[in-house]
Design a protein around this motif. Structure first.
Motif, mmCIF file in Angstrom:
data_model
loop_
_atom_site.group_PDB
_atom_site.id
_atom_site.type_symbol
_atom_site.label_atom_id
_atom_site.label_comp_id
_atom_site.label_asym_id
_atom_site.label_seq_id
_atom_site.Cartn_x
_atom_site.Cartn_y
_atom_site.Cartn_z
ATOM 1 N N LEU A 53 0.614 -1.189 0.075
ATOM 2 C CA LEU A 53 0.084 -0.204 0.186
ATOM 3 C C LEU A 53 1.158 1.588 0.080
ATOM 4 C CD1 LEU A 53 -2.764 -1.304 2.811
ATOM 5 C CD2 LEU A 53 -3.025 -0.918 -0.176
ATOM 6 N N ASN A 90 2.735 1.244 -3.554
ATOM 7 C CA ASN A 90 1.336 1.250 -4.428
ATOM 8 C C ASN A 90 0.450 3.321 -4.795
ATOM 9 O OD1 ASN A 90 -0.482 1.084 -6.557
ATOM 10 N ND2 ASN A 90 -2.318 0.615 -4.923
ATOM 11 N N ARG A 91 -0.034 3.001 -3.724
ATOM 12 C CA ARG A 91 -0.691 4.590 -2.947
ATOM 13 C C ARG A 91 0.685 5.739 -2.930
ATOM 14 N NH1 ARG A 91 -5.769 4.172 -3.672
ATOM 15 N NH2 ARG A 91 -5.601 6.071 -4.745
ATOM 16 N N LYS A 92 1.916 5.654 -2.407
ATOM 17 C CA LYS A 92 3.402 6.627 -2.773
ATOM 18 C C LYS A 92 2.931 7.403 -1.185
ATOM 19 C CE LYS A 92 4.635 7.135 -7.471
ATOM 20 N NZ LYS A 92 3.431 5.773 -7.928
ATOM 21 N N LEU A 93 2.583 6.368 -0.174
ATOM 22 C CA LEU A 93 2.273 7.405 1.044
ATOM 23 C C LEU A 93 3.065 7.492 1.530
ATOM 24 C CD1 LEU A 93 -0.014 3.976 2.257
ATOM 25 C CD2 LEU A 93 -1.569 6.443 1.537
ATOM 26 N N ALA A 107 2.713 10.396 0.612
ATOM 27 C CA ALA A 107 2.155 11.762 -0.026
ATOM 28 C C ALA A 107 2.552 12.636 1.826
ATOM 29 C CB ALA A 107 0.755 11.134 0.770
ATOM 30 N N LEU A 162 -1.498 16.638 -6.068
ATOM 31 C CA LEU A 162 -1.043 14.553 -6.407
ATOM 32 C C LEU A 162 -0.380 14.666 -7.237
ATOM 33 C CD1 LEU A 162 -5.455 14.983 -5.805
ATOM 34 C CD2 LEU A 162 -3.560 14.287 -4.302
ATOM 35 N N LEU A 165 1.890 11.506 -7.521
ATOM 36 C CA LEU A 165 1.280 10.302 -6.649
ATOM 37 C C LEU A 165 -0.058 9.080 -7.137
ATOM 38 C CD1 LEU A 165 0.671 12.609 -3.292
ATOM 39 C CD2 LEU A 165 2.142 11.678 -4.027
ATOM 40 N N LEU A 166 -0.182 9.638 -8.208
ATOM 41 C CA LEU A 166 -0.930 8.011 -9.366
ATOM 42 C C LEU A 166 -0.492 7.002 -8.251
ATOM 43 C CD1 LEU A 166 -3.046 9.116 -10.825
ATOM 44 C CD2 LEU A 166 -1.737 7.683 -13.184
ATOM 45 N N GLY A 167 -1.693 6.532 -8.241
ATOM 46 C CA GLY A 167 -1.972 4.974 -8.363
ATOM 47 C C GLY A 167 -2.520 3.696 -9.413
ATOM 48 N N ASP A 177 -5.202 0.323 -9.075
ATOM 49 C CA ASP A 177 -6.073 -0.350 -7.965
ATOM 50 C C ASP A 177 -5.875 -1.485 -7.527
ATOM 51 O OD1 ASP A 177 -7.948 1.741 -8.235
ATOM 52 O OD2 ASP A 177 -9.624 0.617 -9.297
ATOM 53 N N TYR A 234 8.814 -1.185 -8.576
ATOM 54 C CA TYR A 234 8.208 -1.324 -7.257
ATOM 55 C C TYR A 234 9.255 -1.590 -6.291
ATOM 56 C CZ TYR A 234 3.861 1.835 -8.712
ATOM 57 O OH TYR A 234 2.911 1.471 -9.423
#
Ligand code: NAD
Length: 337
Positions: free
Chosen positions: A116, A119-122, A125, A136, A139-141, A143, A257
Protein backbone atom coordinates in the motif's frame (compact mmCIF):
# COMPACT_ATOMS: atom_id res chain seq x y z
CA UNK A 1 18.91 -22.08 34.37
CA UNK A 2 21.46 -19.42 33.45
CA UNK A 3 20.82 -18.10 29.95
CA UNK A 4 23.04 -15.67 28.01
CA UNK A 5 20.70 -13.69 25.77
CA UNK A 6 22.43 -12.00 22.82
CA UNK A 7 21.35 -9.15 20.50
CA UNK A 8 18.89 -7.75 23.01
CA UNK A 9 17.15 -4.40 22.96
CA UNK A 10 14.85 -3.00 25.65
CA UNK A 11 11.79 -4.61 24.05
CA UNK A 12 13.41 -8.08 24.05
CA UNK A 13 14.22 -7.73 27.74
CA UNK A 14 10.71 -6.49 28.54
CA UNK A 15 8.91 -9.38 26.83
CA UNK A 16 11.34 -12.11 27.97
CA UNK A 17 11.20 -10.90 31.58
CA UNK A 18 7.38 -10.93 31.47
CA UNK A 19 7.28 -14.46 30.02
CA UNK A 20 9.86 -15.70 32.53
CA UNK A 21 7.92 -14.16 35.45
CA UNK A 22 4.66 -15.66 34.18
CA UNK A 23 6.35 -19.08 34.31
CA UNK A 24 7.49 -18.44 37.95
CA UNK A 25 10.95 -17.21 36.92
CA UNK A 26 12.62 -20.55 36.20
CA UNK A 27 15.54 -18.92 34.36
CA UNK A 28 18.26 -16.43 35.17
CA UNK A 29 18.43 -14.30 32.04
CA UNK A 30 21.59 -12.30 31.46
CA UNK A 31 21.22 -9.81 28.61
CA UNK A 32 23.90 -8.73 26.16
CA UNK A 33 23.27 -6.03 23.59
CA UNK A 34 26.07 -7.33 21.38
CA UNK A 35 25.61 -9.93 18.66
CA UNK A 36 26.97 -13.42 19.12
CA UNK A 37 29.96 -14.11 16.88
CA UNK A 38 33.52 -15.41 17.05
CA UNK A 39 34.67 -12.27 18.89
CA UNK A 40 31.91 -12.12 21.51
CA UNK A 41 31.43 -15.83 22.20
CA UNK A 42 33.52 -15.69 25.41
CA UNK A 43 30.65 -13.74 27.03
CA UNK A 44 28.69 -17.01 27.01
CA UNK A 45 31.34 -18.85 29.02
CA UNK A 46 29.73 -20.93 31.74
CA UNK A 47 26.16 -20.49 30.44
CA UNK A 48 24.49 -23.85 29.73
CA UNK A 49 22.05 -22.08 27.43
CA UNK A 50 22.37 -19.18 25.02
CA UNK A 51 19.56 -17.37 23.25
CA UNK A 52 20.11 -15.69 19.87
CA UNK A 53 18.30 -13.83 17.07
CA UNK A 54 18.34 -13.48 13.28
CA UNK A 55 21.61 -11.62 12.78
CA UNK A 56 23.77 -13.47 15.31
CA UNK A 57 26.44 -15.66 13.75
CA UNK A 58 26.57 -19.21 15.07
CA UNK A 59 29.07 -20.64 12.59
CA UNK A 60 31.23 -23.70 13.19
CA UNK A 61 34.03 -21.78 14.95
CA UNK A 62 31.61 -20.02 17.30
CA UNK A 63 29.75 -23.25 18.02
CA UNK A 64 33.02 -25.04 18.85
CA UNK A 65 33.86 -22.31 21.36
CA UNK A 66 30.36 -22.51 22.85
CA UNK A 67 30.64 -26.29 23.28
CA UNK A 68 34.11 -25.96 24.87
CA UNK A 69 32.79 -23.29 27.25
CA UNK A 70 29.97 -25.54 28.50
CA UNK A 71 26.94 -24.44 26.47
CA UNK A 72 24.54 -27.27 25.65
CA UNK A 73 21.39 -25.55 24.40
CA UNK A 74 20.89 -22.80 21.82
CA UNK A 75 17.45 -21.18 21.87
CA UNK A 76 16.60 -19.18 18.75
CA UNK A 77 14.11 -16.34 19.21
CA UNK A 78 12.94 -16.74 15.62
CA UNK A 79 11.61 -19.23 13.09
CA UNK A 80 14.40 -19.17 10.47
CA UNK A 81 17.67 -20.91 11.37
CA UNK A 82 19.96 -19.89 8.53
CA UNK A 83 22.24 -18.05 11.01
CA UNK A 84 23.34 -21.31 12.64
CA UNK A 85 25.38 -24.21 11.24
CA UNK A 86 22.97 -26.97 12.22
CA UNK A 87 25.26 -29.78 11.03
CA UNK A 88 28.12 -28.47 13.18
CA UNK A 89 25.79 -28.03 16.16
CA UNK A 90 24.63 -31.65 15.83
CA UNK A 91 28.21 -32.91 15.60
CA UNK A 92 29.14 -30.94 18.72
CA UNK A 93 26.12 -32.31 20.61
CA UNK A 94 24.50 -28.88 20.91
CA UNK A 95 20.70 -28.91 20.94
CA UNK A 96 18.95 -26.15 18.99
CA UNK A 97 15.37 -25.04 19.57
CA UNK A 98 13.43 -22.32 17.76
CA UNK A 99 10.07 -20.55 17.64
CA UNK A 100 8.50 -22.12 14.54
CA UNK A 101 5.48 -19.82 14.48
CA UNK A 102 4.70 -16.72 16.49
CA UNK A 103 2.52 -14.37 14.55
CA UNK A 104 2.43 -15.11 10.85
CA UNK A 105 -0.14 -12.28 10.71
CA UNK A 106 2.52 -9.75 11.76
CA UNK A 107 4.74 -10.52 8.77
CA UNK A 108 1.90 -10.98 6.26
CA UNK A 109 0.31 -7.68 7.31
CA UNK A 110 3.64 -5.87 7.03
CA UNK A 111 4.04 -7.16 3.46
CA UNK A 112 0.60 -5.70 2.68
CA UNK A 113 1.65 -2.45 4.35
CA UNK A 114 4.65 -2.20 2.03
CA UNK A 115 2.40 -2.80 -0.99
CA UNK A 116 0.00 0.00 0.00
CA UNK A 117 2.87 2.33 0.82
CA UNK A 118 4.41 1.78 -2.63
CA UNK A 119 1.26 1.67 -4.69
CA UNK A 120 -0.36 4.80 -3.23
CA UNK A 121 3.03 6.45 -2.53
CA UNK A 122 1.96 7.07 1.06
CA UNK A 123 5.52 7.89 2.14
CA UNK A 124 5.65 10.77 -0.35
CA UNK A 125 2.05 11.86 0.34
CA UNK A 126 2.73 12.05 4.09
CA UNK A 127 5.80 14.23 3.63
CA UNK A 128 4.08 16.40 1.05
CA UNK A 129 1.14 17.28 3.33
CA UNK A 130 3.53 17.93 6.24
CA UNK A 131 5.17 20.41 3.86
CA UNK A 132 1.83 22.14 3.19
CA UNK A 133 1.95 20.84 -0.39
CA UNK A 134 -1.46 19.47 -1.28
CA UNK A 135 -0.87 18.61 -4.95
CA UNK A 136 -1.35 15.11 -6.32
CA UNK A 137 1.13 15.08 -9.22
CA UNK A 138 3.40 12.06 -8.96
CA UNK A 139 1.13 10.22 -6.51
CA UNK A 140 -0.85 8.24 -9.08
CA UNK A 141 -1.44 4.66 -7.94
CA UNK A 142 -3.31 1.65 -9.27
CA UNK A 143 -6.19 -0.43 -7.90
CA UNK A 144 -5.13 -3.63 -6.18
CA UNK A 145 -8.54 -5.02 -7.18
CA UNK A 146 -8.04 -7.26 -10.23
CA UNK A 147 -4.22 -7.15 -9.94
CA UNK A 148 -2.38 -10.46 -10.10
CA UNK A 149 -0.35 -11.27 -7.01
CA UNK A 150 2.29 -14.02 -7.09
CA UNK A 151 3.18 -15.65 -3.77
CA UNK A 152 6.49 -17.53 -3.69
CA UNK A 153 6.39 -19.83 -0.66
CA UNK A 154 2.84 -20.59 0.46
CA UNK A 155 3.48 -21.72 4.03
CA UNK A 156 2.02 -20.05 7.11
CA UNK A 157 2.92 -16.45 6.24
CA UNK A 158 2.48 -16.75 2.46
CA UNK A 159 -1.01 -18.23 2.84
CA UNK A 160 -2.19 -15.54 5.28
CA UNK A 161 -0.74 -12.90 2.95
CA UNK A 162 -2.67 -14.50 0.07
CA UNK A 163 -5.91 -14.49 2.12
CA UNK A 164 -5.51 -10.77 2.80
CA UNK A 165 -4.81 -10.01 -0.87
CA UNK A 166 -7.84 -12.09 -1.85
CA UNK A 167 -9.85 -9.65 0.26
CA UNK A 168 -8.64 -6.84 -2.00
CA UNK A 169 -10.02 -8.73 -5.00
CA UNK A 170 -6.63 -9.79 -6.39
CA UNK A 171 -5.99 -12.83 -8.60
CA UNK A 172 -3.65 -15.14 -6.71
CA UNK A 173 -0.87 -17.29 -8.13
CA UNK A 174 1.26 -19.49 -5.88
CA UNK A 175 4.55 -21.28 -6.32
CA UNK A 176 5.87 -23.74 -3.74
CA UNK A 177 7.87 -26.94 -3.76
CA UNK A 178 5.33 -28.35 -1.25
CA UNK A 179 1.82 -27.13 -2.13
CA UNK A 180 -0.38 -26.24 0.84
CA UNK A 181 -4.07 -27.22 1.10
CA UNK A 182 -4.86 -23.94 2.90
CA UNK A 183 -3.55 -21.94 -0.06
CA UNK A 184 -5.49 -24.13 -2.49
CA UNK A 185 -8.61 -23.44 -0.41
CA UNK A 186 -8.47 -19.69 -1.06
CA UNK A 187 -11.10 -18.73 -3.62
CA UNK A 188 -9.50 -18.20 -7.02
CA UNK A 189 -5.96 -19.11 -5.89
CA UNK A 190 -4.00 -21.46 -8.11
CA UNK A 191 -0.56 -22.99 -8.18
CA UNK A 192 1.60 -22.39 -11.24
CA UNK A 193 5.27 -23.00 -12.02
CA UNK A 194 7.79 -20.28 -11.25
CA UNK A 195 8.17 -18.94 -14.82
CA UNK A 196 4.40 -18.50 -15.13
CA UNK A 197 4.18 -16.75 -11.76
CA UNK A 198 7.02 -14.41 -12.77
CA UNK A 199 5.45 -13.65 -16.15
CA UNK A 200 1.87 -13.08 -14.93
CA UNK A 201 2.21 -11.24 -11.62
CA UNK A 202 1.82 -7.50 -11.10
CA UNK A 203 3.05 -7.97 -7.53
CA UNK A 204 5.46 -10.70 -6.40
CA UNK A 205 5.90 -11.39 -2.69
CA UNK A 206 8.57 -13.71 -1.29
CA UNK A 207 7.63 -15.97 1.64
CA UNK A 208 9.95 -18.97 1.24
CA UNK A 209 12.86 -19.72 3.60
CA UNK A 210 16.50 -19.09 2.80
CA UNK A 211 17.99 -22.41 1.71
CA UNK A 212 20.82 -23.26 -0.69
CA UNK A 213 18.11 -23.76 -3.35
CA UNK A 214 16.46 -20.37 -2.72
CA UNK A 215 19.63 -18.26 -2.39
CA UNK A 216 19.38 -15.51 -5.06
CA UNK A 217 16.08 -16.91 -6.32
CA UNK A 218 15.52 -13.39 -7.59
CA UNK A 219 18.40 -12.76 -9.98
CA UNK A 220 19.01 -11.24 -13.41
CA UNK A 221 17.45 -14.23 -15.19
CA UNK A 222 14.28 -14.39 -13.06
CA UNK A 223 13.89 -10.59 -13.15
CA UNK A 224 13.98 -10.68 -16.97
CA UNK A 225 10.98 -13.03 -16.86
CA UNK A 226 8.89 -10.56 -14.81
CA UNK A 227 6.22 -8.20 -16.15
CA UNK A 228 7.54 -4.71 -16.87
CA UNK A 229 6.77 -2.47 -13.90
CA UNK A 230 6.33 -5.37 -11.46
CA UNK A 231 6.25 -4.72 -7.70
CA UNK A 232 8.70 -6.91 -5.73
CA UNK A 233 8.12 -7.45 -2.01
CA UNK A 234 10.53 -9.31 0.27
CA UNK A 235 9.72 -9.79 3.95
CA UNK A 236 11.44 -13.17 4.12
CA UNK A 237 15.24 -13.17 3.95
CA UNK A 238 17.59 -10.75 2.20
CA UNK A 239 19.68 -13.37 0.47
CA UNK A 240 16.71 -14.61 -1.53
CA UNK A 241 17.45 -11.59 -3.70
CA UNK A 242 20.52 -10.56 -5.68
CA UNK A 243 20.41 -6.86 -4.80
CA UNK A 244 22.64 -5.76 -7.66
CA UNK A 245 20.32 -7.48 -10.14
CA UNK A 246 17.33 -5.70 -8.53
CA UNK A 247 19.12 -2.35 -8.93
CA UNK A 248 19.69 -3.12 -12.62
CA UNK A 249 16.02 -4.13 -12.88
CA UNK A 250 14.94 -0.80 -11.36
CA UNK A 251 17.21 1.12 -13.75
CA UNK A 252 15.84 -0.72 -16.80
CA UNK A 253 12.29 -0.15 -15.40
CA UNK A 254 11.55 -3.87 -15.48
CA UNK A 255 10.95 -3.49 -11.75
CA UNK A 256 8.55 -0.64 -10.95
CA UNK A 257 8.41 -0.86 -7.16
CA UNK A 258 10.51 -2.49 -4.45
CA UNK A 259 9.40 -3.10 -0.85
CA UNK A 260 12.02 -4.83 1.30
CA UNK A 261 11.92 -5.59 5.02
CA UNK A 262 15.13 -7.59 4.71
CA UNK A 263 18.41 -6.95 2.91
CA UNK A 264 21.18 -9.23 1.70
CA UNK A 265 23.87 -7.69 3.92
CA UNK A 266 21.59 -6.56 6.74
CA UNK A 267 23.78 -7.98 9.55
CA UNK A 268 26.03 -4.94 9.18
CA UNK A 269 23.17 -2.44 9.37
CA UNK A 270 19.85 -3.51 10.78
CA UNK A 271 18.94 -3.03 14.45
CA UNK A 272 21.78 -0.44 14.77
CA UNK A 273 21.60 3.37 14.79
CA UNK A 274 23.81 4.94 12.13
CA UNK A 275 21.97 8.26 12.06
CA UNK A 276 25.11 10.00 13.27
CA UNK A 277 27.53 7.87 11.28
CA UNK A 278 28.56 6.79 7.80
CA UNK A 279 27.05 3.86 5.93
CA UNK A 280 29.75 2.17 3.91
CA UNK A 281 27.50 -0.23 2.03
CA UNK A 282 27.30 1.41 -1.42
CA UNK A 283 24.78 -1.14 -2.70
CA UNK A 284 22.37 -0.39 0.13
CA UNK A 285 22.78 3.36 -0.34
CA UNK A 286 22.13 3.09 -4.08
CA UNK A 287 19.09 0.87 -3.53
CA UNK A 288 17.49 3.21 -1.05
CA UNK A 289 18.16 6.26 -3.24
CA UNK A 290 15.46 5.25 -5.76
CA UNK A 291 12.08 6.94 -5.30
CA UNK A 292 10.20 3.69 -5.93
CA UNK A 293 11.97 1.74 -3.17
CA UNK A 294 10.76 1.43 0.41
CA UNK A 295 12.94 -0.37 2.95
CA UNK A 296 12.10 -1.24 6.54
CA UNK A 297 14.73 -2.71 8.86
CA UNK A 298 13.51 -6.26 9.55
CA UNK A 299 10.49 -5.07 11.51
CA UNK A 300 7.79 -7.27 9.98
CA UNK A 301 7.75 -9.49 13.08
CA UNK A 302 7.65 -6.51 15.43
CA UNK A 303 4.19 -6.55 17.02
CA UNK A 304 3.19 -6.96 20.68
CA UNK A 305 1.49 -10.20 19.75
CA UNK A 306 4.57 -11.63 18.05
CA UNK A 307 7.02 -10.55 20.78
CA UNK A 308 4.77 -12.08 23.45
CA UNK A 309 4.57 -15.37 21.54
CA UNK A 310 8.33 -15.41 20.84
CA UNK A 311 9.16 -14.82 24.51
CA UNK A 312 6.67 -17.40 25.82
CA UNK A 313 7.81 -20.10 23.41
CA UNK A 314 11.47 -19.36 24.09
CA UNK A 315 11.02 -19.67 27.87
CA UNK A 316 8.97 -22.87 27.38
CA UNK A 317 11.61 -24.32 25.00
CA UNK A 318 14.37 -23.74 27.56
CA UNK A 319 12.25 -25.20 30.39
CA UNK A 320 11.44 -28.31 28.32
CA UNK A 321 15.12 -28.99 27.77
CA UNK A 322 16.02 -28.35 31.42
CA UNK A 323 13.26 -30.70 32.59
CA UNK A 324 14.29 -33.37 30.10
CA UNK A 325 10.97 -33.25 28.24
CA UNK A 326 10.50 -33.85 24.55
CA UNK A 327 11.70 -30.89 22.49
CA UNK A 328 8.78 -30.10 20.19
CA UNK A 329 10.59 -27.17 18.61
CA UNK A 330 13.98 -28.76 18.08
CA UNK A 331 15.84 -27.93 14.85
CA UNK A 332 17.40 -31.19 13.75
CA UNK A 333 19.15 -31.10 10.38
CA UNK A 334 19.46 -28.22 7.95
CA UNK A 335 17.74 -29.10 4.68
CA UNK A 336 20.11 -29.15 1.73
CA UNK A 337 17.51 -28.27 -0.87
P1 NAD B 1 6.76 -21.88 6.45
O1 NAD B 1 7.78 -22.94 6.67
O2 NAD B 1 5.39 -22.02 7.03
O3 NAD B 1 6.59 -21.65 4.87
C1 NAD B 1 7.66 -21.59 3.97
C2 NAD B 1 7.15 -22.16 2.66
O4 NAD B 1 8.19 -22.00 1.69
C3 NAD B 1 6.81 -23.64 2.74
O5 NAD B 1 5.52 -23.88 2.21
C4 NAD B 1 7.89 -24.29 1.88
O6 NAD B 1 7.44 -25.46 1.21
C5 NAD B 1 8.18 -23.17 0.90
N1 NAD B 1 9.43 -23.36 0.16
C6 NAD B 1 10.56 -24.02 0.55
N2 NAD B 1 11.45 -24.01 -0.46
C7 NAD B 1 10.87 -23.36 -1.49
C8 NAD B 1 11.29 -23.04 -2.79
N3 NAD B 1 12.50 -23.42 -3.27
N4 NAD B 1 10.46 -22.37 -3.60
C9 NAD B 1 9.22 -21.99 -3.15
N5 NAD B 1 8.77 -22.27 -1.92
C10 NAD B 1 9.58 -22.94 -1.10
O7 NAD B 1 7.45 -20.53 6.94
P2 NAD B 1 6.73 -19.17 7.34
O8 NAD B 1 6.44 -19.17 8.80
O9 NAD B 1 5.64 -18.89 6.38
O10 NAD B 1 7.93 -18.13 7.12
C11 NAD B 1 8.43 -17.85 5.83
C12 NAD B 1 9.71 -17.07 5.95
O11 NAD B 1 9.43 -15.77 6.47
C13 NAD B 1 10.73 -17.63 6.96
O12 NAD B 1 11.53 -18.62 6.36
C14 NAD B 1 11.53 -16.43 7.35
O13 NAD B 1 12.65 -16.34 6.50
C15 NAD B 1 10.62 -15.25 7.03
N6 NAD B 1 10.27 -14.48 8.23
C16 NAD B 1 10.54 -13.13 8.23
C17 NAD B 1 10.22 -12.35 9.34
C18 NAD B 1 10.46 -10.86 9.36
O14 NAD B 1 10.37 -10.23 10.43
N7 NAD B 1 10.77 -10.21 8.25
C19 NAD B 1 9.64 -12.96 10.45
C20 NAD B 1 9.36 -14.32 10.42
C21 NAD B 1 9.68 -15.08 9.30
Amino acid sequence: MKVAVFSTRSYDRQFLDLANQAANSPHELEYFETKLNEQTVSLASGFPCICIFVNDIADETTLKSLAEQGTQLIALRCAGYNMIDIQAAAQLGLKVVRVPAYSPYAVAEHAVGLILMLNRKLNKAYNRVRDDNFTLDGLLGFDLHNSTVGVIGTGKIGTIFAQIMQGFGCHLLGYDVYPNEDFKGIEGAKYVDLPELLAQSDIISLHCPLLPSTHHLINQETIEQMKPGVMLINTSRGQLVNTRAVIDGIKSRRIGYVGFDVYEEEEELFFEDYSDGIIKDDTFQLLQSFQNVVITAHQAFFTKNALTAIAETTIANISSWEEGNMLNNEVKIAPTS
